[in-house]
Design an enzyme around this catalytic site. Structure first.
Site, PDB file in Angstrom:
ATOM      1  N   ARG A 157       0.540  -1.237   0.225  1.00 42.32           N
ATOM      2  CA  ARG A 157      -0.035  -0.028   0.073  1.00 42.32           C
ATOM      3  C   ARG A 157       1.053   1.260  -0.059  1.00 42.32           C
ATOM      4  NH1 ARG A 157      -5.178   1.226  -0.833  1.00 42.32           N
ATOM      5  NH2 ARG A 157      -5.448  -1.075  -0.414  1.00 42.32           N
ATOM      6  N   GLY A 205      -1.160  -2.650   9.160  1.00 48.18           N
ATOM      7  CA  GLY A 205      -2.587  -3.987   8.782  1.00 48.18           C
ATOM      8  C   GLY A 205      -2.844  -4.028   7.795  1.00 48.18           C
ATOM      9  N   HIS A 239      -4.927  -3.365   5.049  1.00 47.24           N
ATOM     10  CA  HIS A 239      -5.061  -2.483   4.505  1.00 47.24           C
ATOM     11  C   HIS A 239      -3.632  -2.456   3.600  1.00 47.24           C
ATOM     12  CE1 HIS A 239      -6.215   1.665   2.826  1.00 47.24           C
ATOM     13  NE2 HIS A 239      -6.977   0.845   1.989  1.00 47.24           N
ATOM     14  N   CYS A 240      -2.865  -2.145   4.596  1.00 44.93           N
ATOM     15  CA  CYS A 240      -1.337  -1.253   4.465  1.00 44.93           C
ATOM     16  C   CYS A 240      -0.839  -2.243   3.761  1.00 44.93           C
ATOM     17  CB  CYS A 240      -1.266  -1.741   5.882  1.00 44.93           C
ATOM     18  SG  CYS A 240      -1.169  -0.043   7.496  1.00 44.93           S
ATOM     19  N   ILE A 241      -0.698  -3.373   3.211  1.00 44.72           N
ATOM     20  CA  ILE A 241      -0.115  -4.336   2.915  1.00 44.72           C
ATOM     21  C   ILE A 241      -0.936  -5.512   1.677  1.00 44.72           C
ATOM     22  CG2 ILE A 241       0.701  -5.918   5.109  1.00 44.72           C
ATOM     23  CD1 ILE A 241      -0.814  -8.292   4.394  1.00 44.72           C
TER      24      ILE A 241
END
Length: 333
Positions: free
Chosen positions: A83, A317, A319-321
């Protein structure tokens, strides 16, 4: 050319990820990291194709954990937070575009290395067949959230961070967001969650605090427990949004601390997929209620929970990956 970043709720061609292969993301228990990333990839693959960027040194491990569930692309990597160092996809008259922000390790964090990751956005754009939109602004995909209709959420401590964009003003940031994402209305949150300012934090990414499920509707992270430092953040954040917006509370898990202090565990940090939502769970009493809230916020989508504790322990989290690639109307992509 006029570009627009679609809302995450709009159709996707696929989701891009990066496989953990080195650095602090692997940590003291590399298989814990691999299990966490694999669990997210397999969950997303239930809804849409997953394209996994893998460092050549880790091709064997990635295929062991993922088999044929994803499509593999090889490129040198420093880390695994797609992300943030990957492209931010947009659409326009010519089809698919990809914003290549400057990436400098979340504001030149002392522990970070990013020489390889800083090149991934253009490489992914090439694989996706997207037009590259260069930018002089240091930014990460986790530092923005859009409604697809011109509104963007950001935080003052990210885009105006002296470690990222020294000397930049709100006006300059807003102008760059307008040029690259089609932003017409920028909502500035004053800060992010407390833990996000720790050693492995991002200094306030918005995608762990708030997300727009539709224009004028925001899901807001709320910490009900006064023993947690984020409890006092709620009224500060709530007052930022226009009075005619609908604010949906998404309470934090009951767990307050880990070995690193107050946690930033958040259900806001989920990924919306085609016909689904891949959501963070924490083996916590509030998991079920959070999944119900997300199901109501995204009617018609199946909500699938994945234990995200190992990812949060490494600084982010679900969303971050992950990074969604929007589908182009008419099949231009």
């Amino acid at each position: 050319m006029s570009w627009r970043m679609p809302a995450e709720t709009e159709p996707h061609t696929c989701t891009w990820m990066a496989w953990p292969s080195s650095g602090y993301t692997l940590g003291d228990d590399p298989d814990e990291a691999r299990q966490a990333w694999a669990s997210v990839a397999l969950a997303v693959a239930e809804f849409e194709p997953v394209r996994m960027v893998v460092d050549p040194s880790a091709r064997r491990e990635a295929r062991h954990w993922l088999g044929r569930a994803v499509e593999y692309f090889e490129a040198p990597l420093d880390d695994a937070w797609m992300r943030d160092f990957g492209p931010t996809f947009v659409v326009g008259p010519a089809g698919l575009g990809a914003v290549d922000w400057v990436f400098n390790g979340w504001g030149q964090q002392s522990w970070a290395t990013w020489e390889r990751d800083a090149r991934i956005a253009r490489q992914v754009a090439e694989w996706a067949g997207a037009t590259v939109i260069g930018s002089d602004m240091v930014n990460e995909g986790g530092g923005i959230h859009v409604d697809g209709r011109g509104t963007v959420l950001v935080t003052e401590t990210v885009q105006l961070d002296p470690g990222r964009n020294p000397g930049w003003t709100r006006q300059r940031v807003e102008g760059e967001l307008r040029r690259t994402l089609g932003a017409e209305n920028v909502v500035w949150l004053p800060r992010g969650l407390t833990r996000d300012y720790g050693e492995f934090g991002t200094r306030g990414h918005v995608d762990i605090v708030a997300t727009m499920t539709a224009p004028g509707t925001v899901l807001l992270h709320v910490q009900p427990d006064p023993r947690h430092p984020d409890h006092t953040l709620d009224p500060v954040l709530r007052g930022v949004f226009p009075t005619d917006w609908t604010i949906l509370d998404l309470p934090a898990p009951e767990g307050l601390e880990d070995d690193g202090g107050p946690v930033d565990h958040s259900y806001v940090n989920h990924l919306v997929c085609n016909a689904g939502v891949v959501a963070c769970t924490f083996d916590d009493p509030r998991d079920a209620a959070a999944l119900d809230i997300l199901a109501a916020a995204y009617p018609g989508r199946r909500v699938l929970g994945v234990d995200a504790r190992a990812i949060f322990a490494r600084g982010g989290g679900i969303h971050c990956i992950t990074q969604q690639e929007p589908a182009i109307p008419g099949g231009l992509s």
